[in-house]
Design a protein around this motif. Structure first.
Motif, short mmCIF file in Angstrom:
data_model
loop_
_atom_site.label_atom_id
_atom_site.label_comp_id
_atom_site.label_asym_id
_atom_site.label_seq_id
_atom_site.Cartn_x
_atom_site.Cartn_y
_atom_site.Cartn_z
N LYS A 42 0.82 -1.22 0.00
CA LYS A 42 0.00 0.00 0.00
C LYS A 42 0.85 1.27 0.00
N THR A 43 1.81 1.33 0.92
CA THR A 43 2.63 2.53 1.01
C THR A 43 3.48 2.70 -0.25
N THR A 44 3.98 1.59 -0.77
CA THR A 44 4.77 1.64 -2.01
C THR A 44 3.92 2.22 -3.14
N PHE A 85 0.46 11.35 5.73
CA PHE A 85 1.20 10.11 5.86
C PHE A 85 0.95 9.44 7.20
N GLN A 86 1.31 8.17 7.22
CA GLN A 86 1.22 7.39 8.44
C GLN A 86 2.00 8.11 9.55
N ASN A 87 1.50 8.11 10.74
CA ASN A 87 2.15 8.80 11.87
C ASN A 87 2.31 10.30 11.64
N PHE A 162 -4.47 9.46 1.94
CA PHE A 162 -4.21 9.07 3.33
C PHE A 162 -3.54 7.71 3.38
N ASP A 163 -2.47 7.62 4.14
CA ASP A 163 -1.82 6.33 4.37
C ASP A 163 -2.10 5.91 5.81
N GLU A 164 -2.94 4.92 5.98
CA GLU A 164 -3.26 4.39 7.32
C GLU A 164 -3.58 5.51 8.31
N PRO A 165 -4.61 6.30 8.04
CA PRO A 165 -4.83 7.48 8.90
C PRO A 165 -5.18 7.14 10.34
MG LIG Z 1 2.13 1.05 4.83
#
Ligand SMILES: [Mg+2]
Ligand SMILES: Nc1ncnc2c1ncn2[C@@H]1O[C@H](COP(=O)(O)OP(=O)(O)O)[C@@H](O)[C@H]1O
Length: 241
Positions: A42-44, A85-87, A162-165
């Motif tokens: 997913k992030t990639t 982004f995540q975090n 959104f990445d893993e919000p």
């Molecule tokens: Mg990820």
């Protein structure tokens, strides 16, 4: 017409094929949810979409223009696509307001006064105005996520990614951030959200795209996916067995 289009995007990292011929479209105004287990790519995928990484093959189009074309305007692209982004990726050494005004001043060339007004306006909308002078470490996870969201919204993007919000949030906060993201729809923002959080996905959309082992394994409603006949991974993921 599609706002974003991926055609057969593949990416290998190390000796592992992380993205394996991904094709998908995101329509203007849509809330697109891509779900999949940790490590599925997913992030990639988002990094390729953000032009932080280049696919080995395949095309990514934004408004029908290939983002890797020589004359593609990357600066304009970055102005139109907001990332959360995540975090949260907040600057720890800047207070809440400065976290938001930085890009407005540096990238959008706003005057300090205008950037400040815009930041406070966005913070106000998300109930964060009373925290405008605090530093990220003084805020809860949910509050930091609101700041990250305010920062993305302040630039009036066409699409927010959104990445893993909700990855760092408890269930209650997840629900709250979910409603916030859902409410963006009223602002005519296109949303792309990748998550492994079934609850969040269900709150945001009735259709999801399921990514597994770098491929789009299925697309459909929750009901369809949780009873997805042949694929045990999908059934397990959606709690169907
Ligand atoms: Mg990820
Ligand atoms: N720079 C890298 N080099 C090698 N492998 C990587 C790199 N970045 C990510 N990976 C691997 O690629 C896979 C997909 O990662 P990622 O896109 O972060 O998945 P997700 O966001 O779905 O959890 C994982 O197996 C991860 O270990």
């Amino acid at each position: 017409m599609a706002l974003v289009e991926l055609n057969n995007v593949s990416k290998t990292l190390g000796n592992k094929k992380i993205l394996d011929s991904i094709s998908l479209t995101i329509e203007a105004g849509e809330v697109k949810i891509i779900m999949g287990p940790s490590g599925c790519g997913k992030t990639t995928l988002l990094r390729c979409l953000a032009k932080l990484d280049k696919p080995d093959s395949g095309d990514i189009l934004f408004h029908q223009k290939n983002i890797h074309d020589k004359n593609f305007n990357t600066l304009e692209f970055r102005k139109k696509v907001g990332f959360v982004f995540q975090n949260y990726a907040l600057y720890r050494h800047l207070n809440v307001t400065d976290n938001i005004t930085l890009a407005l001043r540096k990238v959008f060339n706003m005057s300090p006064a205008r950037a400040r007004d815009k930041a406070l306006d966005e913070l106000e909308k998300l109930g964060m105005a009373p925290h405008s002078k605090k530093y990220p470490s003084q805020l809860s996870g949910g509050q930091q996520q609101r700041v990250a969201l305010s920062r993305a919204l302040a630039t009036d993007p066409e699409v927010i990614v959104f990445d893993e919000p909700t990855s760092a949030l408890d269930p209650l906060m997840t629900c709250e951030v979910g409603s916030l993201i859902g409410s963006l729809h009223g602002r005519k923002v296109t949303i792309l959200c990748v998550t492994h959080d079934v609850r969040l996905a269900e709150q945001l959309s009735d259709r999801v795209t399921f990514l597994n082992h770098g491929r789009i394994a299925a697309e459909g409603s929750f009901k369809q996916l949780s009873s997805s006949g042949s694929d045990a991974d999908i059934r397990r993921f959606f709690g169907g067995e």
